[in-house]
Every structure is written in structure tokens, then in C-alpha cells.
Write an enzyme that holds these catalytic residues in place. Structure first.
Site, PDB file in Angstrom:
ATOM      1  N   HIS B  40      26.839  29.726 -18.514  1.00  6.84           N
ATOM      2  CA  HIS B  40      25.544  29.163 -18.900  1.00  6.84           C
ATOM      3  C   HIS B  40      25.637  27.652 -19.113  1.00  6.84           C
ATOM      4  CE1 HIS B  40      27.118  29.583 -23.074  1.00  6.84           C
ATOM      5  NE2 HIS B  40      26.315  28.533 -23.326  1.00  6.84           N
ATOM      6  N   ASP B  94      29.709  35.765 -18.740  1.00  3.68           N
ATOM      7  CA  ASP B  94      29.409  34.348 -18.968  1.00  3.68           C
ATOM      8  C   ASP B  94      30.681  33.521 -18.752  1.00  3.68           C
ATOM      9  OD1 ASP B  94      28.184  32.375 -21.808  1.00  3.68           O
ATOM     10  OD2 ASP B  94      28.224  32.014 -19.617  1.00  3.68           O
ATOM     11  N   GLY B 196      26.601  23.288 -28.287  1.00  7.98           N
ATOM     12  CA  GLY B 196      27.389  22.142 -27.821  1.00  7.98           C
ATOM     13  C   GLY B 196      28.860  22.487 -27.689  1.00  7.98           C
ATOM     14  N   SER B 198      29.646  25.432 -26.382  1.00  7.85           N
ATOM     15  CA  SER B 198      29.687  26.419 -25.305  1.00  7.85           C
ATOM     16  C   SER B 198      30.673  26.024 -24.238  1.00  7.85           C
ATOM     17  CB  SER B 198      28.284  26.547 -24.662  1.00  7.85           C
ATOM     18  OG  SER B 198      27.440  27.165 -25.566  1.00  7.85           O
TER      19      SER B 198
END
Lengths: 428, 249
Positions: B40, B94, B196, B198
Site C-alpha cells: 500500500h 500487503d 508514515g 508503513s
């Protein structure tokens, strides 16, 4: 009568069929002047006869065939004409047409050069074809003269004249005019031997040597007859007397000989063989850590030598590297170039290694066969197993490892192992 | 990072800072040309970002440093083919890989993180470390965007507790938990990753002391609140995929 080529075949009409009745025929064979005709019968079967003539002179008359008991068969030996023409003639004879069983004849001919020089002297007393030298050529001959003489306009006889003869062959034969006969009076001959620089001339006089001299207390004196040998950069020599000078090494590529006879007295003359040999150069010295090839005991003009350095060494000339070296022995007896030197090669600084280091194990200034060792700093590691990699300066100026797979040392990081730990926070 | 500390230089050398458009994310170095991150981070509005749109920085502990550091050249972005998150509620798979044009020059500030090995395990309660340049706190409830690389140690939570922590939340607005995820944090909250972060790594230490990439910061309900946890992509489930992508590209 058809002009024929210088070789071919000839046969009776319709041969090998029966030839026509009442045949009377003549053949003329002609070849260029200076050639003879070599005639060979391949088949004769004639009831009448066949005659071979040269200028009306009968060379042979034949009839019958090789099996008839009363015939005259020519056999298979060639018939050689004395000159460049030949005639074949079939004669009619008491011939009975009803019973004609003969097939005629076939023959081959070949033009053959006449060696005029080996022919005996003509009977007309005119003397030999050439008064001195006769050279046979195809279809003809040439006359020539010894040195000291010139060919007259008759192209056969020679007249005395011996100025300015230049000999540039690498070997040769000189003699006084008319040798071995005594030399004619009032003679002034000059011989010049001039060969390529780089060769030196040696004169080898034959034992039979006689130039009139005047005996004085100091020995024979060459006052009126002499043979003067002139070598550049050396004092001229005057030769005379009855003793052959034998071998004279001139160490020069140019030698002049002057043969002078006044109009009195008699000199029986001289002859010599001259030969040449190449100038020699000094044997080259040794080259440290190198080899000079070829290794000979003597080196002559135009010889080349090559210098190769031992493994791990490079050729240097005037402070600069050269890829190869060769030099030639020159005509002046010196080598074209001075010998080079062989210096040890070096591989230059070993590449720095990121996240590692390098240190020297042995050798000097990165020179040939020096050994360096790379290591990786923690937490890096060498992908080639073990933490130290040794490289040696090879002859091709590359740092190489004895593990061929190693082209460049490398240090790879160990994953998950920071070089600095997070400080522990002590409060609880 | 909530409830964490500033990371000194060289202590988290695998950390990457990734700017995509105006958003900030993280990643981790796993090989000399490969950065592992969350899908993502590189998929915005359902679109996989082009290599040119990504700005990747390594070896920095302060975002200001990017002013004098050039971004690395990215040549390809590989998003897991089963990642499909149109409404931001499905963070399954993900995971993504970023290929760099030039090999990384490793040094103390830039080092790789290990991938999970076969005998690495996710033991409940094992303390992990999560890092990033994301939103932080100052020891109170108020949130700040930091320019410092931060880290926090949080324990792995039992999978069942992760599921329980999501119970009672409206499913229409709560992402789904799958076995390709795990969660970490403390029931009392206060220590967590946040926006932030991620794509950054959640690391565990194997017996020989090496840090390995156990998780990728993926999602969570708020940050560091009591009873909530951070959710991470379970990297161990993707080692074959990672190796396949690196091998084939």
C-alpha cells in the site's frame, strides 16, 4: 608443303587405311634455324620405299614392315637431321595394284636445339665459332670474352680492353688478360669489386702467379709490372714476383685492382677467386633477467637478435617500457640499437576494499610476486569463504588469487547485524 | 512510532525512507538492489506507482538529510499479484519489492536485514523492534510528525488476541485479519507503529543475534491506543515469492 610446328606427326594418306594406288608423294619438314629435326617412325608398311633426305643427302631408305624378312625397316631409333630441314619421299616401284596390302607409314618429329658450342670446328678453317667463350641459347648461340677483352663487331672474336670492369656478384673469378697465357704488352687494366655494404671481400690468388719484378736488396720491386690492390682506408699494395699472395682479407666491400704492364719484359699473369662474407657484429652482452636469442657464437650483417625478459619483468629502453625488442647487425659491424634492460613489473596499488582492508604479506613495492591479503571488517564477510583472501602480483601485472574464481575481493554485509547496537535504556 | 526513541546512527542500517507523492513511508534493505516494503506504500488510488514516482533514501536518521542525499534510481516495482485493496480494508498480501538500478554500497549506515530462515519463529511475547519516520508522540496523547528515525520495542501478540482486539468493531470499517498477518503491541497501548511507518520492518532477533524481517508495518486502528495493536505483514509467508521475484528480475 605446309610449314609445320616444331613438333608433330606425319603419315601417308589415309593411314592406317590402305594408301591409294600409284601414290608418289614428298613431304618437307622445316623448323626454325638453330634447330635439328628428330624423326621417329611409329609405323612403316610400304611395298615400294620411303626415303629420308637432308638437302638431297639420303639419310635412310626403308620399305616393307617390321615383320617382313626381306624389307628394310627403320626400327624405332630416331633419325636426326643435321640441319633444320628434312624431306620424306615415297617412290613408286614395280608395284601391283591388284595385290596392294600395305598401309603406308606414320612418324613423329621434334625440333631439337642445336648446341652450336659443342659442335666441332667448321671444316672451312675459319676457326671456332667463338674465339673465347661460347654460350648456347635456344635456337642460337652467343659469344663472350674474358675480362680484359671486348667482343668485336663480328660477334665472334675478342679484342684486348680491360678498363672499368665492375664485379658486383658476391663471388667471382678474375684473371689477367689471356691468362694462363702471358699478358700482352702495354696493358693497363682495372678491376672493381663492389658488393653491398655489409659484406667484405676476400681475395684468394691461385698458386700460379707471375708478375715481372726487379730484384733489389729489399726484395722484389714492382717497378714496371705490378698488380696494385686498393682498399679504402688502407695503403695501396703493389704485388709482383713469382710467389702467390694467397689469401687477402680486405675487410672492405669495395676493392680496386690495377694491373699495369709496360711494353717490355713478360708477365705470365695471375688469377684469383674472390669471395665475400658478411660483416660480423660483436656478440651481444647478457641482459639481466632477460634472454637474448638466438644465442650464436658469431653474428653477421643483417642478423637479428631479440630480447625477451623473464616472466615478471618488462623491457625498458631509455626509461620507457617497450613491447618488444629486436635489433639488426648493420653493415658497419655495429648493432642498430643498444640492448634494453629488464625491469621487474609491478601491479600498482591493490584496489582498496570497501568495508575491508588490505595489508602486505611479502614482496616489495607491489612488485612481481608480492603478496597482499584482504580482510573484511566485521560484520562484513568475504563471499569466497574464510575471511582473508591473498592475492599475488602475477606476471601479467594483475593481482590474482590462486583461487581462480576470485576476480575482485569483496566484502558482503552480514544481514541483520548493525554495526552499532541500540543503547539500552536502563530505566525500568 | 509511538512511545519510542530516536535511533542513533548505524543502529537500524536496513531502514529506507520512501517518498511517494506527498506521502512518506518506509522500507528495508534485503539485498544490494532490493528494498522490501508494503504494497500500500507503492499503490495509490489503486495504481501501482511508476519507478520514477518513487524517492528512496538509505542510511539517513533525519529526514533533513535527504536534502543533500540524492534519491536512488528505481528501475521496477513488484507488487504482490494478490494484493487487492480498493477500499483500504483488505491488507492481505500487503507486500512489494522495489528494484534499484545500481547496487547498494554497504557501509555502517547501510546494511541489509536478514530474511526469515526456516528455523525462525514468531513466539508470542517475543520482543520485536519496529522503526520508521512516521507520526510520533511526546509522551502525551498529542501526535507529531517527526523528522527523526525512531524505534520501539513491542512484543508479538498471540494471533487469537489480535482477532479479539478487532471484535466489536464495525466490519464495514475494519480491515480483515488473515494468517498472512500478525499483530504486536501491549494491551495498555502507548507503544506502536503509526502512519508514515508503513513499509518499515518489524524485526525479531534469531538465536545468533541477527535481526530478521519478521513483519512489514501494514495497518492498525489508531496508534498506540489501549487495547489496540499494530498489524504487520507476516514476511515468513512470502520468502519464496521474494526469492522468485529477485531471481527472475
Amino acid at each position: 608443303c605446309v610449314p609445320l610446328l616444331d613438333s608433330g606427326q606425319i603419315h601417308s594418306p589415309q593411314c592406317p587405311q590402305l594408301y591409294p594406288v600409284n601414290l608418289q608423294k614428298q613431304w618437307e619438314i622445316s623448323v626454325p634455324d638453330g634447330f635439328q629435326i628428330n624423326l621417329t617412325f611409329t609405323h612403316v608398311d610400304i611395298k615400294s620405299s620411303i626415303t629420308v633426305l637432308h638437302d638431297e643427302k639420303v639419310l635412310g631408305k626403308f620399305c616393307g614392315n617390321e615383320n617382313s624378312a626381306d624389307g628394310r625397316h627403320p626400327g624405332y631409333q630416331p633419325i636426326l637431321s643435321p640441319g633444320s630441314r628434312l624431306t620424306l619421299k615415297i617412290q613408286l616401284s614395280d608395284y601391283n595394284p591388284d595385290r596392294n596390302q600395305n598401309v603406308g607409314f606414320s612418324a613423329q618429329y621434334q625440333a631439337i636445339d642445336i648446341d652450336e658450342c659443342s659442335a666441332p670446328e667448321p671444316e672451312d678453317g675459319s676457326g671456332p665459332l667463338c674465339s673465347q667463350i661460347c654460350l648456347n641459347t635456344l635456337g642460337s648461340y652467343l659469344c663472350a670474352c674474358h675480362h680484359g677483352y671486348e667482343l668485336r663487331s663480328d660477334e665472334r672474336t675478342c679484342i684486348l680492353s680491360c678498363v672499368g670492369g665492375v664485379f658486383d656478384e658476391l663471388e667471382g673469378h678474375l684473371m689477367s688478360p689471356g691468362y694462363p697465357n702471358p699478358s700482352p704488352d702495354a696493358l693497363s687494366c682495372q678491376y672493381i669489386i663492389s658488393v653491398e655494404s655489409g659484406f667484405t671481400v676476400s681475395l684468394n690468388f691461385s698458386d700460379k702467379f707471375h708478375i715481372e719484378s726487379v730484384d733489389t736488396e729489399e726484395g722484389p720491386n714492382c717497378l714496371y709490372h705490378w698488380l696494385e690492390v686498393i682498399i679504402p682506408d688502407r695503403n695501396p699494395m703493389k704485388l709482383c714476383g713469382g710467389t702467390s699472395p694467397g689469401l687477402i682479407n680486405t675487410n672492405s666491400n669495395i676493392v680496386k685492382l690495377g694491373y699495369n704492364i709496360d711494353n717490355q719484359g713478360q708477365s705470365n699473369g695471375w688469377s684469383l677467386e674472390y669471395s665475400t662474407h658478411r660483416v660480423t657484429c660483436p656478440v651481444p652482452g647478457e641482459v639481466a633477467k632477460g634472454r637474448v636469442t638466438p644465442s650464436l657464437t658469431e653474428y653477421f650483417y643483417r642478423d637479428y637478435i631479440f630480447v625477451r625478459c623473464d616472466e615478471g619483468y618488462k623491457l625498458m629502453m631509455n626509461g620507457a617500457e617497450i613491447m618488444g625488442f629486436s635489433t639488426m647487425c648493420q653493415s658497419n659491424g655495429e648493432w642498430h640499437l643498444p640492448l634494453p634492460e629488464c625491469h621487474i613489473i609491478d601491479c600498482g596499488e591493490p584496489d582498496p576494499l570497501l568495508n575491508g582492508g588490505v595489508n602486505f604479506l611479502s614482496g616489495f613495492q607491489n612488485q612481481y610476486l608480492s603478496v597482499v591479503q584482504y580482510h573484511c571488517n566485521e560484520p562484513f564477510y568475504s563471499p569466497y569463504g574464510g575471511n582473508n583472501v591473498s592475492l599475488t602480483c602475477e606476471a601479467d601485472r594483475q593481482w590474482r588469487s590462486n583461487h581462480d574464481v576470485i576476480l575482485r575481493p569483496a566484502c558482503l554485509p552480514v544481514c541483520g547485524r548493525p554495526m552499532k547496537q541500540i543503547e539500552n535504556h536502563f530505566q525500568r | 512510532i509511538i512511545g519510542g526513541n530516536d535511533a542513533a546512527e548505524h543502529t537500524i542500517p536496513w531502514q529506507a525512507l520512501i517518498n511517494v507523492g506527498s506521502s512518506r513511508g518506509g522500507g528495508m534493505i534485503i539485498a544490494d538492489r532490493w528494498i522490501l516494503t508494503a504494497a500500500h506504500v507503492v499503490v495509490l488510488n489503486g495504481q501501482v506507482q511508476t519507478p520514477e514516482a518513487l524517492f528512496v533514501y538509505l542510511g539517513v536518521t533525519d529526514v533533513h538529510q535527504i536534502i543533500e542525499n540524492l534519491s536512488l534510481n528505481v528501475t521496477a516495482v513488484h507488487v504482490h499479484s494478490e494484493y487487492n485493496n480498493p477500499n483500504n480494508l483488505n491488507f492481505d498480501h500487503d507486500i512489494a519489492l522495489i528494484k534499484l538500478k545500481d547496487p547498494i554500497t554497504f557501509q555502517a549506515a547501510i546494511m541489509p536485514l536478514c530474511l526469515p530462515s526456516e528455523d525462525d519463529t514468531y513466539d508470542t511475547g517475543m520482543m520485536g523492534m519496529v522503526s520508521g519516520f512516521g507520526i510520533t508522540d511526546k509522551g502525551n496523547q498529542r501526535r507529531f510528525l517527526t523528522n527523526k528515525l525512531k524505534y520501539v520495542h513491542v512484543p508479538v501478540v498471540e494471533q487469537k488476541k489480535c482477532s479479539i482486539s478487532l471484535k466489536g468493531k464495525p466490519s464495514s470499517r475494519t480491515p480483515r485479519l488473515t494468517n498472512n498477518m500478525f499483530c504486536a503491541g501491549t494491551p495498555e497501548g502507548g507503544k506502536d507503529s503509526c502512519n508514515g511507518d508503513s513499509g518499515s520492518g518489524f524485526t525479531l532477533q534469531s538465536e545468533n543475534g541477527r535481526f530478521w524481517a519478521a513483519g512489514i508495518v501494514s495497518w492498525g486502528l489508531g496508534c498506540g491506543q489501549k487495547g489496540t495493536y499494530g498489524f504487520y505483514t507476516k514476511v515468513a509467508n512470502y520468502v519464496d515469492w521474494i526469492n522468485k521475484i529477485m531471481r527472475e528480475n
